[in-house]
Write a protein that holds these residues in place. Sequence first.
Motif, PDB file in Angstrom:
ATOM      1  N   ALA A  33      -7.478  -3.437   9.380  1.00 53.84           N
ATOM      2  CA  ALA A  33      -6.414  -4.290   9.860  1.00 53.84           C
ATOM      3  C   ALA A  33      -5.100  -3.345   9.967  1.00 53.84           C
ATOM      4  N   GLY A  34      -4.500  -3.585  11.300  1.00 55.18           N
ATOM      5  CA  GLY A  34      -3.146  -2.867  11.461  1.00 55.18           C
ATOM      6  C   GLY A  34      -3.343  -1.429  12.153  1.00 55.18           C
ATOM      7  N   HIS A  35      -4.423  -0.905  12.045  1.00 51.11           N
ATOM      8  CA  HIS A  35      -4.789   0.244  12.568  1.00 51.11           C
ATOM      9  C   HIS A  35      -4.755   0.203  14.164  1.00 51.11           C
ATOM     10  N   ARG A  36      -4.209   1.309  14.795  1.00 56.03           N
ATOM     11  CA  ARG A  36      -4.042   1.384  16.331  1.00 56.03           C
ATOM     12  C   ARG A  36      -4.591   2.782  16.942  1.00 56.03           C
ATOM     13  N   PRO A  37      -5.099   2.845  17.991  1.00 56.39           N
ATOM     14  CA  PRO A  37      -5.418   4.163  18.580  1.00 56.39           C
ATOM     15  C   PRO A  37      -3.988   5.063  18.448  1.00 56.39           C
ATOM     16  N   GLY A  38      -4.211   6.095  18.135  1.00 56.02           N
ATOM     17  CA  GLY A  38      -2.860   6.982  18.102  1.00 56.02           C
ATOM     18  C   GLY A  38      -2.359   7.015  16.819  1.00 56.02           C
ATOM     19  N   GLY A  39      -2.771   6.043  15.938  1.00 50.18           N
ATOM     20  CA  GLY A  39      -2.292   6.418  14.547  1.00 50.18           C
ATOM     21  C   GLY A  39      -0.846   5.851  14.327  1.00 50.18           C
ATOM     22  N   GLU A  40      -0.304   6.416  13.385  1.00 47.81           N
ATOM     23  CA  GLU A  40       1.123   6.056  12.995  1.00 47.81           C
ATOM     24  C   GLU A  40       1.473   4.663  12.645  1.00 47.81           C
ATOM     25  N   THR A  41       0.434   4.411  12.023  1.00 54.66           N
ATOM     26  CA  THR A  41       0.416   2.679  11.311  1.00 54.66           C
ATOM     27  C   THR A  41       0.292   2.917   9.793  1.00 54.66           C
ATOM     28  N   ARG A  62      12.635  -1.781  -2.434  1.00 54.84           N
ATOM     29  CA  ARG A  62      13.607  -2.612  -1.754  1.00 54.84           C
ATOM     30  C   ARG A  62      14.571  -1.861  -0.917  1.00 54.84           C
ATOM     31  N   LEU A  63      15.199  -0.902  -1.840  1.00 52.46           N
ATOM     32  CA  LEU A  63      16.126   0.183  -0.859  1.00 52.46           C
ATOM     33  C   LEU A  63      15.467   0.681   0.154  1.00 52.46           C
ATOM     34  N   ILE A  64      14.521   1.618  -0.090  1.00 54.21           N
ATOM     35  CA  ILE A  64      13.634   2.163   0.972  1.00 54.21           C
ATOM     36  C   ILE A  64      12.997   1.127   2.023  1.00 54.21           C
ATOM     37  N   ASN A  65      12.447   0.051   1.796  1.00 55.41           N
ATOM     38  CA  ASN A  65      12.343  -1.053   2.804  1.00 55.41           C
ATOM     39  C   ASN A  65      13.531  -1.600   3.626  1.00 55.41           C
ATOM     40  N   ALA A  66      14.474  -1.442   3.023  1.00 57.01           N
ATOM     41  CA  ALA A  66      15.791  -1.823   3.729  1.00 57.01           C
ATOM     42  C   ALA A  66      16.417  -0.706   4.689  1.00 57.01           C
ATOM     43  N   VAL A  67      16.128   0.423   4.584  1.00 55.52           N
ATOM     44  CA  VAL A  67      16.311   1.448   5.465  1.00 55.52           C
ATOM     45  C   VAL A  67      15.266   1.721   6.347  1.00 55.52           C
ATOM     46  N   LEU A  68      13.917   1.440   6.240  1.00 54.69           N
ATOM     47  CA  LEU A  68      12.918   1.181   7.145  1.00 54.69           C
ATOM     48  C   LEU A  68      12.528   0.187   7.942  1.00 54.69           C
ATOM     49  N   LEU A  72       9.221  -0.974   9.726  1.00 57.21           N
ATOM     50  CA  LEU A  72       8.109  -1.776   8.989  1.00 57.21           C
ATOM     51  C   LEU A  72       8.021  -3.350   9.951  1.00 57.21           C
ATOM     52  N   ALA A  73       9.251  -3.683  10.771  1.00 57.11           N
ATOM     53  CA  ALA A  73       8.760  -4.732  11.589  1.00 57.11           C
ATOM     54  C   ALA A  73       8.165  -4.331  12.783  1.00 57.11           C
ATOM     55  N   VAL A  76       4.834   0.287  11.823  1.00 56.07           N
ATOM     56  CA  VAL A  76       4.253   0.606  10.537  1.00 56.07           C
ATOM     57  C   VAL A  76       3.487  -0.461   9.933  1.00 56.07           C
ATOM     58  N   HIS A  77       2.305  -0.558   9.750  1.00 54.99           N
ATOM     59  CA  HIS A  77       1.688  -1.543   9.106  1.00 54.99           C
ATOM     60  C   HIS A  77       1.586  -1.383   7.396  1.00 54.99           C
ATOM     61  N   ALA A  78       1.504  -0.481   7.212  1.00 49.40           N
ATOM     62  CA  ALA A  78       1.388  -0.060   5.499  1.00 49.40           C
ATOM     63  C   ALA A  78       2.188   1.120   5.106  1.00 49.40           C
ATOM     64  N   LEU A  79       2.834   0.895   3.844  1.00 53.66           N
ATOM     65  CA  LEU A  79       3.578   2.070   3.442  1.00 53.66           C
ATOM     66  C   LEU A  79       3.469   2.073   1.939  1.00 53.66           C
ATOM     67  N   ALA A  80       2.974   3.220   1.710  1.00 56.04           N
ATOM     68  CA  ALA A  80       2.770   3.247   0.022  1.00 56.04           C
ATOM     69  C   ALA A  80       3.988   4.306  -0.545  1.00 56.04           C
ATOM     70  N   ILE A  81       4.533   3.730  -1.544  1.00 56.69           N
ATOM     71  CA  ILE A  81       5.878   4.330  -2.005  1.00 56.69           C
ATOM     72  C   ILE A  81       5.443   4.734  -3.280  1.00 56.69           C
ATOM     73  N   ARG A  82       5.986   6.052  -3.557  1.00 56.57           N
ATOM     74  CA  ARG A  82       6.342   6.611  -4.757  1.00 56.57           C
ATOM     75  C   ARG A  82       7.581   7.105  -4.877  1.00 56.57           C
ATOM     76  N   ALA A  83       8.629   6.659  -5.597  1.00 55.99           N
ATOM     77  CA  ALA A  83      10.064   6.900  -5.748  1.00 55.99           C
ATOM     78  C   ALA A  83      10.508   7.048  -7.091  1.00 55.99           C
ATOM     79  N   GLN A  84      11.031   8.185  -7.245  1.00 50.15           N
ATOM     80  CA  GLN A  84      11.607   8.678  -8.663  1.00 50.15           C
ATOM     81  C   GLN A  84      12.800   9.158  -8.408  1.00 50.15           C
TER      82      GLN A  84
END
Length: 93
Positions: A33-41, A62-68, A72-73, A76-84
């Motif tokens: 789900a969410g994959h498109r030819p050319g990637g970047e999803t 939430r801070l990252i999602n607000a900036v992006l 995301l709308a 980008v279909h999926a975003l895995a985040i590791r924030a420290q």
Amino acid sequence: MSTKDAITNKLSEAFAPESLEVTDESHLHEGHAGHRPGGETHFRLYIVSPAFQGKSRIERHRLINAVLSAELAGSVHALAIRAQAPGEAGGTG
């Protein structure tokens, strides 16, 4: 500008990170789900920034999602985040 570059630029401007890695993992999701030819999803990011000091994992996401929000709308279909915050244990592992 690629989606990866847009994500990198926006996060750099918003959080002045000490470390930032943005990886396009779209090729791992072909046929899903969410994959498109050319990637970047599908992206994974690792970010270390003083802006995250004292913030919970959810607050950081939430801070990252607000900036992006535009990405995301849109493409980008999926975003895995590791924030420290600086000095927190861990790495990209």
